[in-house]
Design an enzyme around this catalytic site. Structure first.
Site, PDB file in Angstrom:
ATOM      1  N   LEU A 215       7.971   2.758   9.012  1.00 27.80           N
ATOM      2  CA  LEU A 215       8.479   2.900  10.370  1.00 27.80           C
ATOM      3  C   LEU A 215       7.454   2.347  11.358  1.00 27.80           C
ATOM      4  O   LEU A 215       6.429   2.968  11.617  1.00 27.80           O
ATOM      5  CB  LEU A 215       8.768   4.375  10.674  1.00 27.80           C
ATOM      6  CG  LEU A 215       9.647   5.109   9.634  1.00 27.80           C
ATOM      7  CD1 LEU A 215       9.819   6.574  10.036  1.00 27.80           C
ATOM      8  CD2 LEU A 215      11.002   4.442   9.472  1.00 27.80           C
TER       9      LEU A 215
ATOM     10  N   THR B  83       2.184  10.826  -0.251  1.00 27.71           N
ATOM     11  CA  THR B  83       3.210  11.728   0.271  1.00 27.71           C
ATOM     12  C   THR B  83       4.624  11.297  -0.111  1.00 27.71           C
ATOM     13  O   THR B  83       5.500  12.127  -0.322  1.00 27.71           O
ATOM     14  CB  THR B  83       3.104  11.829   1.806  1.00 27.71           C
ATOM     15  OG1 THR B  83       2.969  10.498   2.346  1.00 27.71           O
ATOM     16  CG2 THR B  83       1.912  12.673   2.210  1.00 27.71           C
ATOM     17  N   ASN B  84       4.880   9.999  -0.165  1.00 27.16           N
ATOM     18  CA  ASN B  84       6.200   9.468  -0.533  1.00 27.16           C
ATOM     19  C   ASN B  84       6.018   8.359  -1.571  1.00 27.16           C
ATOM     20  O   ASN B  84       6.387   7.210  -1.334  1.00 27.16           O
ATOM     21  CB  ASN B  84       6.919   8.905   0.705  1.00 27.16           C
ATOM     22  CG  ASN B  84       6.968   9.885   1.855  1.00 27.16           C
ATOM     23  OD1 ASN B  84       7.566  10.942   1.754  1.00 27.16           O
ATOM     24  ND2 ASN B  84       6.316   9.543   2.952  1.00 27.16           N
TER      25      ASN B  84
ATOM     26  N   GLY C 266      -2.650   6.354   5.393  1.00 28.17           N
ATOM     27  CA  GLY C 266      -3.456   6.960   6.444  1.00 28.17           C
ATOM     28  C   GLY C 266      -3.971   5.935   7.435  1.00 28.17           C
ATOM     29  O   GLY C 266      -3.959   4.728   7.172  1.00 28.17           O
TER      30      GLY C 266
ATOM     31  N   GLY D 166       1.634   3.529  12.070  1.00 26.76           N
ATOM     32  CA  GLY D 166       0.671   4.541  12.477  1.00 26.76           C
ATOM     33  C   GLY D 166       1.122   5.947  12.154  1.00 26.76           C
ATOM     34  O   GLY D 166       2.175   6.158  11.549  1.00 26.76           O
TER      35      GLY D 166
ATOM     36  N   CYS E 177       6.290  11.238   7.797  1.00 24.31           N
ATOM     37  CA  CYS E 177       5.528  11.142   9.051  1.00 24.31           C
ATOM     38  C   CYS E 177       6.396  11.290  10.295  1.00 24.31           C
ATOM     39  O   CYS E 177       5.874  11.476  11.394  1.00 24.31           O
ATOM     40  CB  CYS E 177       4.755   9.824   9.110  1.00 24.31           C
ATOM     41  SG  CYS E 177       5.817   8.365   8.949  1.00 24.31           S
TER      42      CYS E 177
ATOM     43  N   ILE F  81       0.864  -1.185   0.000  1.00 26.99           N
ATOM     44  CA  ILE F  81       0.000   0.000   0.000  1.00 26.99           C
ATOM     45  C   ILE F  81       0.898   1.232   0.000  1.00 26.99           C
ATOM     46  O   ILE F  81       1.751   1.403   0.871  1.00 26.99           O
ATOM     47  CB  ILE F  81      -0.931  -0.006   1.219  1.00 26.99           C
ATOM     48  CG1 ILE F  81      -1.811  -1.255   1.186  1.00 26.99           C
ATOM     49  CG2 ILE F  81      -1.799   1.250   1.243  1.00 26.99           C
ATOM     50  CD1 ILE F  81      -2.633  -1.465   2.443  1.00 26.99           C
TER      51      ILE F  81
END
Length: 481
Positions: free
Chosen positions: A416, A117-118, A196, A214, A247, A113
């Protein structure tokens, strides 16, 4: 005419079927061949780092081309250097003394997934760690980054073709829908989820084993012994890196009242603009949607863009918009994760109060992720390290760069883990070692006690000789005494 959701579901099934076949062939290859494939992908991705970065920036509108290029390099060249010597295929260890042989077993087909953003860096990174551990991967792209993710996968498939292996080892859905992504997660063998909270929750609810991460509401504590100029410089470098889309970027600064004015002065000197009155009200109005979630219109944007969107004027050279904040929670938008050029600012009396404030901020949407501390006091640093509910504590380093392994020795990663406290199944910076099982062959050591067996055979009876067993136990207890 076929409905889009049905088409997406069918595509997911077809891609996984093809990936399973390709992965079975990969599983028969040795470590040397797998490493050669991964190296070739790394080199191709490194060569196209800038063009892919530009494509991602153009399509999503997020971040900065040069910073996205840096992320692509981290996900290709730096990552390969970290994994090139890892043993991930076949026999991992043969311990002659303990008589245990460990064998690597690929998990199969991974559902990847990818966030907006990246997008390109995460695609490169997940492809390389999946293949390194003998797996195939099928991506479901964020719809707003479909083109750049598709281009990245196209590049990787071209490399696979040139290496003489099946291109279906890496593929991407061309019709991404919620239904199709859900089906992909059901039919894959493992889910590697970056995105998300809703998508990560769906991954863990799919019934398929998952590695998800998360949100990161990272506090940055500037303690009284810190080098203030150095701390602020590093926080700005991190928070403005790709306009805050990582994040692990700082979301709030916490500092002590005895150095508060010095910290504020340095923030202003380096391009921070403190919001007050009507300016603050206007910025808060564009920060969130009606349901309290982050407004996509400001994600990955610079300070000037946000100021213009909010209808306020800021000085030329403004890099971050900062708000003095008093509380933490739903009513305080600057206390939440802000993947953009916005930063909360808190003042406390001492490190103990800072400890509590950091904990409260982490509980407000960043539990288990990361925390940054700037200090020369090793006692305080160790106290934070022992007690804060995070998987990474970044010391005197930019939080973004430190967490992903750019400015620290942490593993280069764009997934992460947040540990069980953060609802994640790992606290690691995910590596190829997280994407394989280990089968253990354990040989008999010849130390099994079978003294009662002959007696049973002599009597020709299947019954248990209770008296003999009792005598044996009594003798063992005497020896122990």
């Amino acid at each position: 005419m076929v409905d889009k959701d049905l088409l997406s579901i069918q595509e997911a099934r077809s891609l996984v079927r093809a990936a399973k076949k390709a992965q079975a062939e990969l599983a028969e290859m040795g470590q040397e061949k797998v490493d050669a494939i991964v190296k070739a992908i790394s080199e191709a991705a490194y060569a196209q780092a800038e063009s892919l970065a530009a494509l991602a920036n153009e399509e999503t509108g997020f971040g900065k081309v040069q910073d996205k290029k840096t992320k692509n390099i981290l996900a290709s060249k730096n990552l390969f250097e970290a994994i090139k010597d890892m043993k991930t295929i076949g026999v991992l260890c043969d311990d002659k003394e303990k008589k245990v042989v460990e064998i690597a077993v690929p998990m199969g087909v991974i559902a990847g997934i990818i966030p907006s953003t990246n997008p390109t860096s995460t695609t490169i990174y997940k492809s390389m760690i999946s293949l390194k551990s003998g797996n195939a991967i099928v991506f479901t792209p964020h719809p707003s980054a479909k083109k750049c993710i598709g281009k990245t996968v196209e590049m990787i498939r071209s490399v696979l073709h040139d290496c003489g292996v099946c291109e279906d080892l890496v593929s991407v859905m061309s019709v991404p829908t919620l239904q199709g992504s859900g089906e992909l997660m059901k039919v894959a063998d493992l889910i590697l989820a970056t995105g998300g909270p809703g998508m990560v929750k769906a991954a863990y609810s799919s019934g398929t084993p998952a590695l998800g991460v998360g949100a990161g509401n990272v506090p940055a504590y500037i303690e009284r012994s810190a080098d203030i100029k150095d701390a602020v410089t590093k926080i700005f470098a991190s928070k403005t890196f790709d306009n805050g889309t990582v994040c692990a970027s700082e979301q709030s600064i916490i500092t002590e009242s005895c150095i508060c004015e010095q910290v504020k002065a340095e923030l202003i000197a380096q391009g921070g603009y403190f919001l007050y009155g009507e300016d603050l009200t206007k910025v808060k109005a564009v920060m969130e949607r009606g349901n309290g979630s982050m407004n996509p219109a400001i994600v990955g944007r610079d300070a000037g863009y946000i100021a213009k969107l909010a209808g306020i004027s800021v000085p030329a050279g403004t890099r971050l918009l900062i708000s003095d904040e008093k509380g933490v929670g739903a009513k305080y938008p600057f206390s939440k994760e802000k993947l953009t050029a916005l930063l909360g600012f808190y003042v406390v009396e001492d490190w103990k109060e800072a400890c509590e404030m950091c904990h409260a901020l982490l509980e407000n949407g960043g539990i288990g992720h990361s925390l940054a501390i700037h200090s020369k006091n090793e006692e305080v640093i160790r106290e934070f390290g022992m007690k804060k509910p995070v998987s990474r504590m970044l010391v005197n380093t930019p939080s973004t760069h430190g967490a992903v392994g750019l400015s620290t020795s942490l593993f280069p990663s764009f997934t992460l883990g947040c540990g069980t406290v953060g609802g994640s199944s790992t606290s690691d910076n995910v590596t190829p070692l997280n994407l394989m099982n280990v089968r253990r062959l354990a040989y008999d050591l010849g130390n099994t006690c079978c003294e009662s067996a002959p007696a049973a055979q002599a009597t020709g009876s299947d019954s248990i000789d209770v008296q003999a067993i009792t005598s044996m136990i009594v003798e063992q207890l005497k020896q122990m005494v």
